[in-house]
Design an enzyme around this catalytic site. Sequence first.
Site: not given
Length: 490
Positions: A289, A267, A298, A462, A185-186
Site C-alpha cells: 500500500g 521494509k 516511501q 504506553c 502485505l496487510m
Amino acid sequence: MKYIIKLFPEITIKSRPVRKQLIKQLKANLRNVLKRIDPDLKVSGQWDSVEVETGTDQQDVIDQVTESLGHIPGIAHFLSVQKYAYESFDDTLEKAKTLYGASIEGKTLCVRVKRAGQHDFKSIDAERYIGGGLRQHCNAKGIDLKNPEVQVNIEIRDKHLYLVDQKYAGLGGFPIGSQESVLSLMSGGFDSTVASYLTMRRGIKTHFCFFNLGGKAHELGVKEVSHYIWEKFGSSHGVKFVSVPFEGVVAEILQNVDNSYMGVVLKRMMYRAASAVAEKMELDTIVTGESVAQVSSQTLKNLSVIDRVTDTLVLRPLVTTHKQEIVDIATQIGTYEFAANMPEYCGVISDRPTTKASMKRVLEVEEKFDFTVLDKALDEMVIQHIKNVVEDFNQDVKVEEVSVLSDQLASGETVVIDIRHPDEEEKSPLELDGMTVEKIPFYKLHTTFKEKSLTTEYLLYCDRGVMSQLHAQQLQADGYTNVKVFKKEK
C-alpha cells in the site's frame, strides 16, 4: 427477479477469444457467490450481457442478491428487470403503464429503448410510441429528453421484452480469476486494505500476508478486516491468510541497526519474507500500500533501495494516490472503521529516519543483522484458509484498564511497566509518586516476563494505550492473568 448484467467496458474491447474467456469467468464467479444465497439461481448469457434470475420471491434473498451483484468485479452496472415475451408496441405500452404509471404521474418523463436482434422498427420508433402513450394515459407532466424527472428504460432483445425496474452501479474491473494471483502485505491500516481491494477489483486473486509486530490482538484485527474485504469483494475464490511472527525481527533491528536506517531495513526484511512466502505459494507478485513520499521509507530513493532486496515483482496500486483519496476509498468500501481503530507502528522503529538511503550503507548496516532470526520467523509462519480465520474472532481479548492509582495499588503489590521504545521513554519519562516503575521495551517484554512474580499485579503503559493493550492481551493469552493496562489520566 431477473437481472441484466452489463459488462465492464474494457471487457467489451478485448479480442473475441479473450472476451469470451472473461465472460465465462464472470459467469462462474456469479454462480460461486450467488448460489450460496439462492441455490436455484440461474446464470445465462454469452456475449453482450449476462442474465441472472433468482428462483425465489423472498425479499430478503432478493436484497442479498442485489447487494452482492454490486460487489462482484467485472460488472459495469446491472438492471433489475421484468421479463416478458415481446409482442407489439401496444402490449409493451400496457405493461409499461402497469409498472411505471404511478411513478410518472405529474412528472416529466423520457423513454429510452435499447434493441438487439432483427425487428421491423427502430429504437426511436418504440421510444416515441411508448413515451407518447405514457404521457397521455398516466397524466405525465410532459416529455423532457434532456433532464427528465423519470427515465423509463426498456430493452427489446429478439423476442424478449425487458422493463427495467432499477439501475445499479457495478464495481467495474475484471472478473477475479482472469488475472494471476498476488500476495498482498496487510497491516490492516487504510493503505493496505485499499490496495488489496484495488487488486481484487482488477480481477486479481489476492492472498493476504501479515507481519505480526504487536501480538494476538493486532493479528485478530488484521484477520477480521482481511476476511471482510475477501467476503465482500473476492469470495468467488478461496485465498490464504499468512501470519509471520515478526517481533523477533523488530527486536533484532532495534538492537543492532543504526537508528536512521531502521525503517528501510525493516521494509527490506518484510520484502525478503514476503518473497519467500510468495515463492512457497507459487506466486510471482507481492502488493503493498505504499504511496510516494507518504512516510520516510516511501521516498523514491528509499523505495529503490528497498526494491533491490527482491526479484519478485512489487505492485503499488496507491503509488501516486494522496492520503485523503485513500481514506475516501476506505470509507466507500467499508474498511474505514477497521483501519481507524487499527494500531499504527509508524513511530516505533525510528525517530530520525533517513529519506535518502544509500545502498552501500544499507548493506553495511544489514551485516550486523542476525538472519537466523528472519529464518525463524518464516519457519513459524501460519497459513490459513481465509474462511477459517473467523474462528478467532469471538475471542474476548479486552484487558482491564486502570487510570487511578490508589493507595492500595501503591502498597508494593502493583508495578507499572513502561513498555515504550527507549528513545520515546527518554523524551518523556514516566514518573508516578509512590509507585514502582520498570522500563521494559515492548520487544523484550515477553521474554522478560517469564521471570516475573505471579503474585504481583503488573500494569503496562504506553503513551496512547495501544501497544500496552495489545501486549497485555498477549500476556493474558499466555496465561499471565496478573496483567492489566495503565492509562494515565490527562
